[in-house]
Write a protein that holds these residues in place. Structure first.
Motif, short mmCIF file in Angstrom:
data_model
loop_
_atom_site.label_atom_id
_atom_site.label_comp_id
_atom_site.label_asym_id
_atom_site.label_seq_id
_atom_site.Cartn_x
_atom_site.Cartn_y
_atom_site.Cartn_z
N TYR A 214 0.83 -1.20 0.00
CA TYR A 214 0.00 0.00 0.00
C TYR A 214 0.87 1.25 0.00
N LYS A 217 2.08 2.03 -3.42
CA LYS A 217 0.98 2.44 -4.29
C LYS A 217 0.53 3.87 -3.97
N ASP A 220 2.89 6.49 -5.13
CA ASP A 220 2.74 6.71 -6.57
C ASP A 220 1.50 7.57 -6.85
N ALA A 221 0.40 7.17 -6.22
CA ALA A 221 -0.84 7.90 -6.46
C ALA A 221 -0.70 9.36 -6.04
N LYS A 224 1.16 11.26 -8.65
CA LYS A 224 0.33 11.46 -9.85
C LYS A 224 -0.75 12.51 -9.59
N ALA A 225 -1.31 12.44 -8.39
CA ALA A 225 -2.35 13.41 -8.07
C ALA A 225 -1.77 14.82 -8.02
N MET A 228 -1.43 16.01 -11.44
CA MET A 228 -2.72 16.32 -12.03
C MET A 228 -3.23 17.66 -11.53
N VAL B 495 -2.88 9.06 -16.06
CA VAL B 495 -1.88 8.40 -15.24
C VAL B 495 -2.38 8.24 -13.81
N PHE B 496 -3.02 9.28 -13.34
CA PHE B 496 -3.56 9.22 -11.99
C PHE B 496 -4.64 8.13 -11.89
N SER B 499 -3.05 4.91 -11.49
CA SER B 499 -2.44 4.77 -10.17
C SER B 499 -3.50 4.51 -9.09
N VAL B 500 -4.62 5.20 -9.22
CA VAL B 500 -5.69 5.00 -8.25
C VAL B 500 -6.26 3.58 -8.38
N MET B 502 -4.63 1.01 -9.19
CA MET B 502 -3.66 0.14 -8.51
C MET B 502 -3.86 0.22 -6.99
N LEU B 503 -4.02 1.43 -6.52
CA LEU B 503 -4.22 1.64 -5.08
C LEU B 503 -5.47 0.89 -4.64
N SER B 505 -6.72 -1.72 -5.92
CA SER B 505 -6.50 -3.17 -5.89
C SER B 505 -5.71 -3.58 -4.66
N LEU B 516 -12.42 3.15 -4.83
CA LEU B 516 -11.22 3.65 -5.50
C LEU B 516 -11.19 3.22 -6.97
#
Lengths: 399, 671
Positions: A214, A217, A220-221, A224-225, A228, B495-496, B499-500, B502-503, B505, B516
């Motif tokens: 987690y 992940k 990474d998120a 990316k956020a 964005m 991309v986000f 990534s989300v 993946m999060l 999962s 999510l």
């Protein structure tokens, strides 16, 4: 941004990433902060019914470094090893606005008055956003401590809250800094070692796997956020520039064209505000959430690490005890040591289990809250944009 | 009458098109000025076209009463014109001018013409004719610099210069007669330029009676001068004029043949020819009519051929109820260079009269090369679509211009099955052309300093346009950056979303995990939305601005044309001054033998000054009207496009609301 929005943001701030006990016995907030060059001075306001405090309501000035000091002392307290220690607030980052300020200063001569005004607007908005975020994370840190049954009684925390002068905590000297760095190295090396240690408890085994996964992940998120929301901000900025450029075309004109342009410029100006809100709300509700939980998960991992360390200690003490028994000397001491380690490990496991369970619940609640709020804000902003656009189209069509 | 016949060149070729064009392309085109170039460039051809025309049309002309009238006055005008000082002529012609236009449509009106024509006819034909040849023989006069010309020649010099070259086929020198415009272009297309000019001159002159006559005669005579003797000159004059008229007659004949069509067609044609002299309101009316009646779309871009020889062909469909077209709907296939070719033809003919000729999209070697290489990537698809849309807007702008719509080349472009390949455009990329235009602009703007603007309106307008262009460029840059940032946002959102997902999962809480992954889906859709919006940003907003930056360039070109006209007038003024001084000297020196010549010269230059002044006034009026029209059009166009753009934004927001509203229960379901 308007004062109203600030107020409503305040509301959000309090509940942003943590679910807090609605315990009125110790209420902490940061109503004000002052930015002086690199330093940010927070005014911390405390309201309490606890007898351990001398007064029931008071304020103290604190700097970011004081928060870090508080965090460090808590981390170093053996007693709290079994707890997830609230992550320290990140250092205030005014790099973005500062860069813009620089550009503003540089370009002042080459820019038109309008452009300058627009740029200043952007700068102010961005500065305010960063500022609010900074205040928020610091506030949340204190609130996490105050809402925790163990931390709220912490001696240092009390000092932090009550000492009515500047704390002027001693900065870490170079050696300590290096020590900290070294400790981190050891820790991460240990982590590798520990992940090899056979886990005896199914719960912690599961938790370990989950948190490691987690953590990467969510990191990474978060990245990316951030990207964005940043590009969303850029779009909003472009709206702003477009509005400015349209106004300057309109300035030289005196036909029907002028009216259209001015109307358009106005629309873009308003769209900018809306788009800016969308971006900053995304930032606050989504990115900040992810960011916070990236840190919180790190804190949870630290807990696992400390427990694993204790487990390793216990195993070592077992070995020593075995050896002592074999050799027939120092048995009592080894037994004592082994018992202590076991006790410590058990205690850690016990509180760790509790902490991790509550952490999970807290996370789910925080995500729920933030996602709902973000969605509602997105809908609100989109609806506002929609009515703005509809109105403008009608006006344009009518003349 | 003269005016009508002179102006008619634009209208006639279209009517002649079906007949003449079909059997002898060259001859017919010669008079439109466009394809003249093609036939003239090879030396033997040049003589041919007139003959063809001569052979065919004369019969028509004489058989047809209308044509008679037309041709007769024409001839007379021609002959008489040479008289440099005939003031009466000026008056006479200027007066009946108004009638002229009507003459075309209503035969009764012709009466005044013959009278007028009769008087001046005897004028010193010989003089004129005698001199021009001299010019020609000494046509080493390569530069059109007016000063030089003025030094040794008389009125018609400019004209002579232009035309002689046509005849003698010295394309190089012929290039730059006075006009900056032609100079500019001469690099690229020397020959066509030269040929077009005569026709242009005719139309130009048409407005002012005195002015128009000289060019007609001079040009015709000069044409023959190179080849024939003086006597023949007269003859050839006639023939040329006749041939010019002949298409007109053709049209009339046709009209007669097709009664149903004839009336409206004639009226359209006449109205078009009158257009410049119309009031603004009338102009507007016309505009709106045209708008409703003509619908052009450019569709189906298609790659033709392979490799580097490949090109894109587009389907140009027209839907109209205008009677000047042969049918209500028709479709042709055109390639990009054809569009450029159309622009060049129009620009050559109309921009020096002060018309704003809408510029086509620029050539893009990079974009086209990608298409040629045949990579099926999104950028080349975008390129094709971008160009298609730009070409469509370009054509729509052309036909929405009341005067350009009447141009035979426009109709040919829309209607004719096969178009002669526009070779010259190959070398001329849009960017290159713009560069040249800019250069010319710069050169002229230097002159501006000298030109003390008398007209406040122009003074302000020129400044306004300059500022507007500058700001428009800035705005364009901003919008481009919006397009890029939105594309970036779209990419980052995608991309986000991943990534989300993946999060989600990894999340061990089932409800949160589900939420999510739902969020990831929402973000995916939003990414699409951003992408669509980015292309709307580009196609509806950014391209609009790019168009207007080009158009403002064209407007500036109009101002330059006006400036040039002013320059010409001033130069003539100066020359007249010199001549007068020379006369005074002669008087003082008591040389009566040379005095007469000096007087003649003064008279001649006086006429020139009046002519140029009128020209300047005329072009000023045209430019002014054009700019006002442009401003109106621009406001309307902008509003339309901006509304369209805001609607696209509105649509995005609506979608956004839908997506988030669908997500809300998911978020609430987290437990």
């Amino acid at each position: 941004m308007t004062s109203i929005s600030e107020d409503s943001d305040k509301e959000k701030v309090r509940s942003v990433s943590v679910d807090l006990n609605n315990d009125a016995s110790l209420v902490i907030d940061i109503p004000d902060a002052l930015c002086e060059r690199d330093k940010v001075k927070f005014t911390i306001h405390i309201k309490t019914t606890l007898s351990s405090f001398q007064k029931s309501e008071f304020s103290v000035p604190r700097q970011h470094e004081d928060f870090i000091w508080l965090h460090d002392t808590i981390v170093e307290t053996e007693e709290y090893a079994g707890l997830i220690i609230p992550p320290a607030p990140p250092k205030p980052d005014f790099e973005g606005p500062r860069e813009k300020m620089h550009k503003l200063g540089e370009g002042e001569s080459s820019m038109t008055k309008e452009e300058y005004a627009k740029m200043k607007q952007e700068l102010e908005a961005e500065y305010l956003a960063v500022f609010k975020k900074t205040v928020q994370v610091h506030e949340v840190f204190l609130q996490r401590l105050s809402s925790h049954p163990m931390f709220r009684k912490d001696r240092n925390f009390q000092i932090f809250l009550e000492y009515d002068q500047d704390l002027t905590v001693r900065r870490k000297n170079a050696k300590e800094m290096f020590g900290g760095f070294f400790k981190n190295m050891v820790k991460s090396a240990d982590e590798v070692l520990i992940s090899g240690v056979k886990e005896v408890d199914e719960f912690f085994e599961q938790e370990k796997i989950f948190l490691l996964d987690y953590s990467s992940k969510i990191k990474d998120a978060t990245a990316k956020a951030e990207k964005m929301t940043r590009s969303h901000k850029n779009v909003a900025d472009d709206y702003n520039h477009i509005s400015g450029a349209m106004n300057s075309i309109a300035a030289d004109n005196n036909t029907a064209f002028k009216k259209h342009l001015e109307k358009c410029a106005e629309v873009f100006e308003k769209l900018r505000k809306l788009e800016d809100r969308v971006a900053s709300d995304q930032e606050l509700k989504l990115t900040e959430l992810l960011r916070y939980y990236t840190r919180d998960i790190q804190a949870a991992k630290d807990l696992l690490y400390r427990r694993a360390r204790a487990l390793a200690d216990y195993e070592n003490s077992n070995k020593t005890l075995d050896k002592a028994r074999l050799k027939g000397k120092d048995i009592a001491q080894a037994e004592e040591n082994q018992k202590q380690c076991l006790r410590k490990f058990d205690k850690l496991s016990e509180s760790g289990k509790k902490e991790l369970t509550s952490f999970k619940a807290r996370r789910v609640v925080a995500f729920r809250k933030n996602l709902i709020e973000m969605t509602e804000l997105e809908i609100k902003h989109a609806k506002n944009s929609m009515s703005l656009l509809q109105g403008s189209i009608e006006i344009l069509n009518s003349n | 009458m003269a005016a009508s016949s002179e102006r008619s060149p634009p209208p006639f070729p279209d009517s002649e098109e079906p007949e003449l064009l079909e059997d002898s392309d060259e001859g017919a085109d010669a008079f439109t000025g466009t394809s003249i170039s093609e036939m003239d460039s090879p030396s033997p051809d040049s003589t041919r076209p007139p003959k063809d025309i001569f052979n065919e049309p004369p019969e028509d002309i004489f058989s047809d009463p209308l044509s008679n009238i037309n041709s007769e006055p024409q001839k007379k005008v021609d002959t008489k014109i040479p008289s440099p000082s005939s003031d009466e002529a000026v008056d006479l012609f200027s007066e009946p001018l108004d009638d002229d236009s009507e003459v075309m449509s209503s035969p009764e009106v012709q009466n005044p013409m013959p009278d007028l024509l009769n008087e001046p006819v005897e004028a010193p034909k010989s003089d004129v004719l005698g001199e021009p040849p001299v010019n020609n023989s000494s046509s080493s006069v390569k530069k059109a610099v007016s000063a030089e010309l003025f030094g040794d020649d008389e009125d018609e010099e400019d004209l002579f210069k232009e035309t002689p070259k046509v005849v003698t086929k010295k394309p190089q020198p012929s290039g730059p007669p006075v006009d900056v415009f032609t100079e500019v272009k001469s690099d690229v297309k020397v020959k066509p330029q030269v040929k077009d000019d005569p026709t242009d001159l005719f139309t130009e002159e048409a407005l002012t009676a005195p002015a128009q006559k000289p060019p007609a005669s001079s040009s015709s005579s000069s044409r023959t001068n190179g080849v024939h003797s003086e006597e023949q000159d007269l003859f050839s004059e006639a023939t040329v004029e006749l041939s010019l008229d002949s298409p007109l007659n053709d049209r009339k004949k046709k009209d007669a043949v097709k009664p149903s069509l004839s009336a409206p067609a004639a009226s359209v044609a006449s109205s078009s020819s009158k257009a410049p002299s119309k009031t603004l309101e009338e102009l507007e009316e016309e505009e709106s009519e045209d708008k409703f009646d003509l619908n052009i779309s450019v569709t189906n871009p298609e790659k033709v051929g392979d490799g580097m020889n490949a090109y894109m062909a587009y389907k140009v469909s027209t839907q109209t109820s205008l009677t000047m077209f042969r049918s209500k709907t028709f479709t042709v296939r055109r390639r990009f260079s054809d569009f450029l070719g159309l622009y060049e033809k129009l620009s050559e003919k109309h921009s020096q009269n002060g018309y704003i000729v809408p510029p086509p999209p620029e050539k893009s070697i990079l974009g086209m090369t990608k298409v040629k290489v045949g990579k099926e990537d999104p950028s080349s698809a975008e390129f094709v679509e971008r160009r298609r849309a730009a070409l469509e807007r370009y054509l729509q702008r052309v036909v929405s211009h009341p005067s350009l719509l009447q141009d035979p080349d426009v109709r040919e472009f829309l209607e004719k099955e096969e178009l002669p390949r526009a070779v010259s455009t190959q070398a001329l990329s849009g960017a290159g052309f713009l560069k040249m235009l800019n250069k010319a602009t710069d050169a002229v703007s230097k002159m501006t300093i000298k030109m003390n603007e008398q007209d406040v309106w122009f003074d302000e307008k020129i400044q306004d346009v300059e500022n507007e262009e500058q700001h428009m460029r800035k705005l364009h840059v901003m919008v481009e950056s919006l397009v890029n940032h939105r594309k970036e946002l779209s990419g980052n959102t995608a991309v986000f979303a991943k990534s989300v997902a993946m999060l989600g999962s990894s999340e061990d809480n089932t409800a949160l995990s589900r939420a999510l992954s739902q969020l990831a889906e929402v973000e995916d859709r939003i990414e699409q939305l951003h992408q669509e919006q980015a292309s709307n940003d580009f196609f509806t907003f950014s391209e609009l601005l790019a168009d207007y930056i080009r158009l403002l360039g064209a407007v500036k070109g109009c101002f330059d044309q006006r400036m040039k006209a002013w320059q010409r007038w001033q130069d003539a003024e100066n020359m007249l001054q010199k001549k007068r001084e020379a006369e005074a000297k002669l008087l003082w020196a008591n040389k009566p033998d040379k005095l007469q010549q000096a007087k003649d010269e003064i008279a001649e230059w006086e006429a020139k000054v009046t002519q140029y002044e009128r020209e300047f006034e005329r072009i000023s009026a045209t430019v002014r009207k054009e700019v006002i029209r442009f401003d109106k059009e621009k406001a309307r166009d902008f509003k339309r496009q901006i509304v369209k753009y805001l609607e696209s934004l509105l649509n995005s927001q609506q979608q956004l609301i839908k997506y988030w509203e669908a997500f809300l229960p998911e978020a609430k379901a987290i437990a």
